[in-house]
Design a protein around this motif. Structure first.
Motif, PDB file in Angstrom:
ATOM      1  N   SER A  25      56.163  44.584  69.280  1.00 15.52           N
ATOM      2  CA  SER A  25      57.144  44.470  70.357  1.00 15.52           C
ATOM      3  C   SER A  25      56.637  45.082  71.655  1.00 15.52           C
ATOM      4  CB  SER A  25      58.465  45.153  69.956  1.00 15.52           C
ATOM      5  OG  SER A  25      59.073  44.455  68.894  1.00 15.52           O
ATOM      6  N   GLY A  26      55.408  45.596  71.635  1.00  9.54           N
ATOM      7  CA  GLY A  26      54.794  46.086  72.869  1.00  9.54           C
ATOM      8  C   GLY A  26      54.883  47.580  73.092  1.00  9.54           C
ATOM      9  N   TRP A  27      55.261  48.347  72.064  1.00  7.40           N
ATOM     10  CA  TRP A  27      55.333  49.794  72.207  1.00  7.40           C
ATOM     11  C   TRP A  27      53.978  50.418  71.896  1.00  7.40           C
ATOM     12  CZ3 TRP A  27      59.932  52.873  72.979  1.00  7.40           C
ATOM     13  CH2 TRP A  27      61.090  52.101  73.195  1.00  7.40           C
ATOM     14  N   ARG A  28      53.676  51.504  72.606  1.00  7.29           N
ATOM     15  CA  ARG A  28      52.435  52.223  72.317  1.00  7.29           C
ATOM     16  C   ARG A  28      52.725  53.679  72.007  1.00  7.29           C
ATOM     17  NH1 ARG A  28      50.704  55.839  76.056  1.00  7.29           N
ATOM     18  NH2 ARG A  28      51.231  55.548  78.266  1.00  7.29           N
ATOM     19  N   GLN A  29      51.735  54.274  71.328  1.00  9.95           N
ATOM     20  CA  GLN A  29      51.848  55.675  70.933  1.00  9.95           C
ATOM     21  C   GLN A  29      51.763  56.584  72.163  1.00  9.95           C
ATOM     22  OE1 GLN A  29      48.851  56.750  68.155  1.00  9.95           O
ATOM     23  NE2 GLN A  29      49.300  58.936  68.218  1.00  9.95           N
ATOM     24  N   ALA A  30      52.604  57.607  72.199  1.00 12.07           N
ATOM     25  CA  ALA A  30      52.576  58.559  73.305  1.00 12.07           C
ATOM     26  C   ALA A  30      51.280  59.363  73.276  1.00 12.07           C
ATOM     27  CB  ALA A  30      53.781  59.486  73.228  1.00 12.07           C
ATOM     28  N   LYS A  31      50.693  59.513  74.428  1.00 10.61           N
ATOM     29  CA  LYS A  31      49.489  60.336  74.533  1.00 10.61           C
ATOM     30  C   LYS A  31      49.885  61.808  74.618  1.00 10.61           C
ATOM     31  CE  LYS A  31      47.043  56.642  76.978  1.00 10.61           C
ATOM     32  NZ  LYS A  31      46.385  56.227  78.243  1.00 10.61           N
ATOM     33  N   VAL A  32      48.892  62.674  74.542  1.00  6.37           N
ATOM     34  CA  VAL A  32      49.146  64.113  74.600  1.00  6.37           C
ATOM     35  C   VAL A  32      49.850  64.446  75.913  1.00  6.37           C
ATOM     36  CG1 VAL A  32      48.102  66.410  74.627  1.00  6.37           C
ATOM     37  CG2 VAL A  32      47.147  64.612  73.160  1.00  6.37           C
ATOM     38  N   GLY A  33      50.955  65.125  75.808  1.00  9.31           N
ATOM     39  CA  GLY A  33      51.705  65.510  77.006  1.00  9.31           C
ATOM     40  C   GLY A  33      52.773  64.518  77.412  1.00  9.31           C
ATOM     41  N   GLU A  34      52.768  63.301  76.829  1.00  7.82           N
ATOM     42  CA  GLU A  34      53.775  62.298  77.165  1.00  7.82           C
ATOM     43  C   GLU A  34      55.006  62.459  76.278  1.00  7.82           C
ATOM     44  OE1 GLU A  34      51.517  58.364  78.914  1.00  7.82           O
ATOM     45  OE2 GLU A  34      51.659  58.583  76.736  1.00  7.82           O
ATOM     46  N   THR A  35      56.149  62.071  76.821  1.00  6.88           N
ATOM     47  CA  THR A  35      57.393  62.053  76.069  1.00  6.88           C
ATOM     48  C   THR A  35      57.845  60.604  75.883  1.00  6.88           C
ATOM     49  OG1 THR A  35      58.681  62.267  78.112  1.00  6.88           O
ATOM     50  CG2 THR A  35      58.100  64.305  76.942  1.00  6.88           C
ATOM     51  N   ARG A  36      58.845  60.435  75.068  1.00  9.11           N
ATOM     52  CA  ARG A  36      59.343  59.083  74.813  1.00  9.11           C
ATOM     53  C   ARG A  36      59.889  58.468  76.101  1.00  9.11           C
ATOM     54  NH1 ARG A  36      63.494  56.976  70.069  1.00  9.11           N
ATOM     55  NH2 ARG A  36      64.025  54.987  71.069  1.00  9.11           N
ATOM     56  N   ASP A  37      59.514  57.215  76.336  1.00  8.89           N
ATOM     57  CA  ASP A  37      59.929  56.498  77.545  1.00  8.89           C
ATOM     58  C   ASP A  37      60.279  55.069  77.144  1.00  8.89           C
ATOM     59  OD1 ASP A  37      60.230  55.165  79.942  1.00  8.89           O
ATOM     60  OD2 ASP A  37      58.473  56.057  80.899  1.00  8.89           O
ATOM     61  N   LEU A  52      55.153  57.044  66.830  1.00  6.55           N
ATOM     62  CA  LEU A  52      54.139  56.083  66.374  1.00  6.55           C
ATOM     63  C   LEU A  52      52.909  56.844  65.894  1.00  6.55           C
ATOM     64  CD1 LEU A  52      54.559  53.332  69.124  1.00  6.55           C
ATOM     65  CD2 LEU A  52      55.010  53.070  66.686  1.00  6.55           C
ATOM     66  N   LEU A  53      53.095  57.555  64.780  1.00 11.30           N
ATOM     67  CA  LEU A  53      52.072  58.422  64.194  1.00 11.30           C
ATOM     68  C   LEU A  53      51.999  58.161  62.697  1.00 11.30           C
ATOM     69  CD1 LEU A  53      53.193  61.756  65.908  1.00 11.30           C
ATOM     70  CD2 LEU A  53      51.157  60.434  66.513  1.00 11.30           C
ATOM     71  N   PRO A  54      50.881  58.513  62.051  1.00 10.67           N
ATOM     72  CA  PRO A  54      50.820  58.404  60.590  1.00 10.67           C
ATOM     73  C   PRO A  54      51.936  59.208  59.938  1.00 10.67           C
ATOM     74  CG  PRO A  54      48.639  58.782  61.506  1.00 10.67           C
ATOM     75  CD  PRO A  54      49.600  58.946  62.640  1.00 10.67           C
ATOM     76  N   TYR A  55      52.389  58.724  58.802  1.00 13.41           N
ATOM     77  CA  TYR A  55      53.551  59.332  58.132  1.00 13.41           C
ATOM     78  C   TYR A  55      53.312  60.794  57.793  1.00 13.41           C
ATOM     79  CZ  TYR A  55      57.398  59.886  54.811  1.00 13.41           C
ATOM     80  OH  TYR A  55      58.523  60.323  54.153  1.00 13.41           O
ATOM     81  N   HIS A  56      52.090  61.134  57.385  1.00  9.82           N
ATOM     82  CA  HIS A  56      51.850  62.499  56.905  1.00  9.82           C
ATOM     83  C   HIS A  56      51.854  63.530  58.028  1.00  9.82           C
ATOM     84  CE1 HIS A  56      47.778  61.113  58.030  1.00  9.82           C
ATOM     85  NE2 HIS A  56      47.520  62.396  58.262  1.00  9.82           N
ATOM     86  N   VAL A  57      51.801  63.111  59.289  1.00  5.23           N
ATOM     87  CA  VAL A  57      51.846  64.076  60.394  1.00  5.23           C
ATOM     88  C   VAL A  57      53.179  64.013  61.138  1.00  5.23           C
ATOM     89  CG1 VAL A  57      49.351  64.015  60.702  1.00  5.23           C
ATOM     90  CG2 VAL A  57      50.789  62.471  62.045  1.00  5.23           C
ATOM     91  N   LEU A  58      54.113  63.229  60.642  1.00  8.80           N
ATOM     92  CA  LEU A  58      55.417  63.121  61.293  1.00  8.80           C
ATOM     93  C   LEU A  58      56.217  64.403  61.139  1.00  8.80           C
ATOM     94  CD1 LEU A  58      56.884  59.606  60.365  1.00  8.80           C
ATOM     95  CD2 LEU A  58      56.253  60.403  62.633  1.00  8.80           C
ATOM     96  N   PRO A  59      57.028  64.755  62.137  1.00 13.15           N
ATOM     97  CA  PRO A  59      57.971  65.872  61.959  1.00 13.15           C
ATOM     98  C   PRO A  59      58.972  65.551  60.855  1.00 13.15           C
ATOM     99  CG  PRO A  59      57.742  65.270  64.285  1.00 13.15           C
ATOM    100  CD  PRO A  59      57.046  64.208  63.494  1.00 13.15           C
ATOM    101  N   ALA A  60      59.546  66.559  60.278  1.00 16.62           N
ATOM    102  CA  ALA A  60      60.453  66.382  59.138  1.00 16.62           C
ATOM    103  C   ALA A  60      61.645  65.500  59.489  1.00 16.62           C
ATOM    104  CB  ALA A  60      60.932  67.751  58.652  1.00 16.62           C
ATOM    105  N   GLU A  61      62.178  65.637  60.716  1.00 17.98           N
ATOM    106  CA  GLU A  61      63.355  64.843  61.072  1.00 17.98           C
ATOM    107  C   GLU A  61      63.027  63.350  61.165  1.00 17.98           C
ATOM    108  OE1 GLU A  61      61.734  66.714  64.919  1.00 17.98           O
ATOM    109  OE2 GLU A  61      62.088  67.284  62.825  1.00 17.98           O
ATOM    110  N   GLU A  62      61.789  63.036  61.549  1.00 21.97           N
ATOM    111  CA  GLU A  62      61.389  61.630  61.607  1.00 21.97           C
ATOM    112  C   GLU A  62      61.191  61.066  60.203  1.00 21.97           C
ATOM    113  OE1 GLU A  62      61.343  59.682  64.132  1.00 21.97           O
ATOM    114  OE2 GLU A  62      61.712  61.190  65.678  1.00 21.97           O
ATOM    115  N   ARG A  63      60.636  61.861  59.301  1.00 23.55           N
ATOM    116  CA  ARG A  63      60.492  61.408  57.915  1.00 23.55           C
ATOM    117  C   ARG A  63      61.859  61.139  57.283  1.00 23.55           C
ATOM    118  NH1 ARG A  63      55.764  64.683  54.686  1.00 23.55           N
ATOM    119  NH2 ARG A  63      54.217  64.770  56.351  1.00 23.55           N
ATOM    120  N   GLU A  64      62.831  61.970  57.653  1.00 25.40           N
ATOM    121  CA  GLU A  64      64.170  61.804  57.095  1.00 25.40           C
ATOM    122  C   GLU A  64      64.775  60.461  57.511  1.00 25.40           C
ATOM    123  OE1 GLU A  64      66.769  63.150  54.380  1.00 25.40           O
ATOM    124  OE2 GLU A  64      64.900  64.152  55.011  1.00 25.40           O
ATOM    125  N   LYS A  65      64.449  59.984  58.716  1.00 27.69           N
ATOM    126  CA  LYS A  65      64.945  58.679  59.165  1.00 27.69           C
ATOM    127  C   LYS A  65      64.416  57.559  58.268  1.00 27.69           C
ATOM    128  CE  LYS A  65      65.393  59.918  64.064  1.00 27.69           C
ATOM    129  NZ  LYS A  65      64.904  59.648  65.440  1.00 27.69           N
TER     130      LYS A  65
END
Length: 663
Positions: free
Chosen positions: A604-616, A625-638
């Motif tokens: 759909s045209g979304w890209r991963q946030a670079k270092v220092g970027e926030t969701r836009d 948009l990160l590998p599952y094993h490095v996701l924060p706990a709240e994102e895994r819960e989703k």
């Protein structure tokens, strides 16, 4: 002045070439003028002139009438009056005989010609199916609409009582007479009576106003076959129709007519999926864009596939978290169908053993013009590298080359591989010949072989009926008469997906898991209340979010296969408790769901946030948009909640999750 010259002749030409009532009016006015002329002469010439014996009063007036309508009355006069009666009789014979008969004959002939050429309009047609444009799949659509089967109406439900007498109105600027001939052999006489053709341009607002669109049950905008700028014209037609419907008096404020809009090219379709129509265009229409090629891809492999037709999923052997089995898809021919299959595989092929063993799905695309085609594809989907569990290989070659055949053999001999070869060549004969002459190892390994055909006849129909022997897993697909499955347009389950994530003004979920599960054990009225609220929330959603929810359903049956389960029709409401997934099953499915979500967002045209970027959201930048094993706990819960809720969505549709082999 020049524009005044010959004005009478121009007026006469317009009237004569006009409608029935204009011609009748002209003839009546001319006859009346001649009668008045002779009556005036009779009046001035004296009461005896043209008189008829036996008429004591107004002999002159009655004489004119008798001689005008019946030339046989001349024997009633004598002397010099015969010449005047002869003149009246000749005028009457010409006007009341020749001209009147020829006018009526001309009216009938023109009516027949207008009907055959689609120039007749019926102003009082209501509750009809409206098809705008005549394309590749129009005939199959007509057959479906005339069949009397239940078909989706709007979002909430299927039509309860299909009307077997409902008319199908088709607007096209193509030759209507030729189209009638082409469909004659495909429809029964009774079905033909229910099809009305209008000739006209879909770009003309005045023509669209004659279609009674505000009274239609459904509208299908397909555009004209092989017309330049077809997709742009279709979206313009949506805007014009919406304005016409909104301007009609008496249209209920809550009315929404389902409008299916075909987009022929994948780039156009991808753009429309991200484009939310302005509110003024969505006021009275339920916008349902579709692409024929993507429809076929979903019918082959997704939740909506047709197993009774012999189509196997890409994971036709179970892929579990503890096995090295993987899917390898070959796409031969990177045309519109080839691109649609590739995109669908990117959305679907996310399996449990990637998280546990790092096993990836492989897609190999083969085309003689691959370099040019791939460069264009990458400009449309620039972040494909974010789909980490799928490996794409592109090969610029012809399928008959020895190097390509060696690739097929190598993959077929790999015991951990589940190969599927999709032959998407444009020429149906060449496509069929290629699909039936792959290396022997491909057929011996039980690989799925899909051969694109436009018509399900001849060898293609025979192949689809073969269930044993060498070609048992070779199936034809892409037929024009099967590519529009309206069941995929029934968005009710997608509304549930969105409703479960919706939050109120306090930031808390409107519908929690436990609340919805409790609803399933209650009355139909309470369930209906939840459904209606889900539909209401759906109406506020952007087009991109709608498609994200639709695509999330495509993997449901694949998820269940991964944990050894399947779906059956649910018999009781309380059976939902048996279908709830266990914690260990959720742990397996959650990484798969995250990979699927990443792929859908990437396409759909979304890209991963670079270092220092926030969701836009405006610039389509996402921090998850990160590998599952490095996701924060709240994102895994989703991701875990997404797969937990799957059982609820299916239960609301009358389906239950059970173990494989259980009935």
């Amino acid at each position: 002045m020049g524009y005044r010259k010959n004005w009478f002749i121009r007026l006469l030409d317009r009237v004569l070439s006009g409608g029935v009532w204009q011609q009748i009016g002209l003839l009546t006015a001319f006859i009346a003028s001649i009668l008045v002329f002779f009556i005036l002469i009779a009046w001035v010439g004296g009461s005896e002139l043209f008189g008829v014996e036996g008429c004591e009063d107004n002999q002159g007036l009655w004489g004119v009438y008798y001689h005008f309508v019946d030339a046989g009355n001349q024997y009633m006069v004598s002397g010099y009056k015969k010449w005047f009666s002869l003149l009246i009789s000749l005028a009457g014979s010409v006007l009341m005989g020749g001209v009147l008969i020829s006018t009526i004959s001309n009216i009938i002939e023109r009516r027949v010609e207008d009907y055959q050429k689609g120039r007749v309009r019926y102003r009082k047609i209501t509750d009809h199916y409206l098809i705008i444009g005549y394309g590749e799949i129009t005939l199959s659509l007509i057959k479906r609409l005339l069949s009397g089967e239940n078909i989706p109406v709007g979002v909430l439900k299927e039509e309860d009582s299909p009307n077997p007498e409902r008319l199908v109105v088709i607007l096209t600027k193509q030759n209507v007479e030729e189209i009638r001939i082409s469909i004659h052999a495909m429809l029964s006489e009774q079905e033909e009576r229910r099809v009305i053709f209008y000739s006209g341009d879909i770009e003309s607002v005045e023509t669209l106003k004659t279609l009674n669109a505000e009274q239609a049950k459904m509208i299908f905008i397909q555009g004209e076959q092989r017309e330049y700028g077809r997709d742009s014209k279709n979206i313009e037609c949506v805007k014009n129709l919406s304005a016409i419907i909104s301007s009609c008096k008496g249209v209920p404020a809550e009315m929404q007519i389902p409008v299916f809009v075909q987009f022929d090219r994948i780039p156009s379709f991808s753009f429309v999926q991200k484009l939310t129509l302005p509110e003024k265009y969505r006021k009275h229409i339920y916008f349902l864009p579709f692409n024929f090629h993507e429809n076929w891809a979903r019918l082959l492999w997704s939740y909506y596939r047709h197993p009774e037709e012999g189509y196997r999923p890409l994971d036709y052997s179970v892929i579990t978290s503890d096995r090295d089995t993987f899917v390898h898809l070959f796409v031969v021919g990177f045309n519109r169908m080839g691109r649609a299959l590739t995109l669908e595989a990117l959305r679907l092929c996310h399996y449990a053993n990637y998280a546990t063993r790092g096993v990836k799905t492989k897609i190999t695309i083969i085309d003689k013009d691959m370099t040019e085609l791939w460069d264009f594809f990458r400009t449309q989907y620039p972040y494909l590298h974010q789909i980490e569990d799928v490996e794409i290989e592109v090969v610029e070659a012809r399928v008959e080359m020895e190097s390509v055949r060696e690739r097929f053999i190598k993959v077929a001999r790999n015991g951990n591989c589940l190969p599927t070869v999709a032959i998407c060549l444009k020429d149906p004969d060449l496509s069929l010949a290629t699909g039936l002459n792959l290396p022997e190892e491909v057929y011996a390994a039980g690989s799925s072989v899909l051969v694109r055909q436009e018509l399900q006849c001849g060898l293609a129909s025979i192949i689809n009926e073969v269930n044993e022997g060498k070609y048992r897993n070779v199936k034809a697909f892409g037929m024009l008469n099967c590519g529009l499955d309206l069941a995929m347009a029934r968005d009710m389950m997608a509304t549930y997906v969105h409703a479960m994530w919706a939050k109120g003004e306090d930031g808390k979920p409107l519908f929690g898991e436990e609340r919805v599960k409790a609803l399933l054990a209650k009355s139909d009225e309470e369930i209906l209340g939840f459904q209606q609220k889900a539909v209401e929330l759906w109406g506020e959603l952007s087009e991109e979010r709608r498609w994200a929810n639709r695509y999330s359903i495509d993997t449901f049956d694949m998820y269940l296969r991964s944990i050894g389960k399947k779906l059956i029709k649910r018999k009781t409401k309380q059976a939902i408790d048996r279908g709830v997934l266990q914690d260990e099953e959720v742990q397996v499915l959650a990484p798969m769901e995250h990979c699927r979500w990443m792929a859908e967002r990437t396409l759909s045209g979304w890209r991963q946030a670079k270092v220092g970027e926030t969701r836009d959201d405006g610039n389509r930048i996402h921090t998850a948009l990160l590998p599952y094993h490095v996701l924060p706990a709240e994102e895994r819960e989703k991701d875990k909640n997404s797969v937990k809720n799957m059982a609820i969505f299916l239960a609301l549709e009358g389906l239950e999750i059970v173990e494989q082999g259980e009935e």
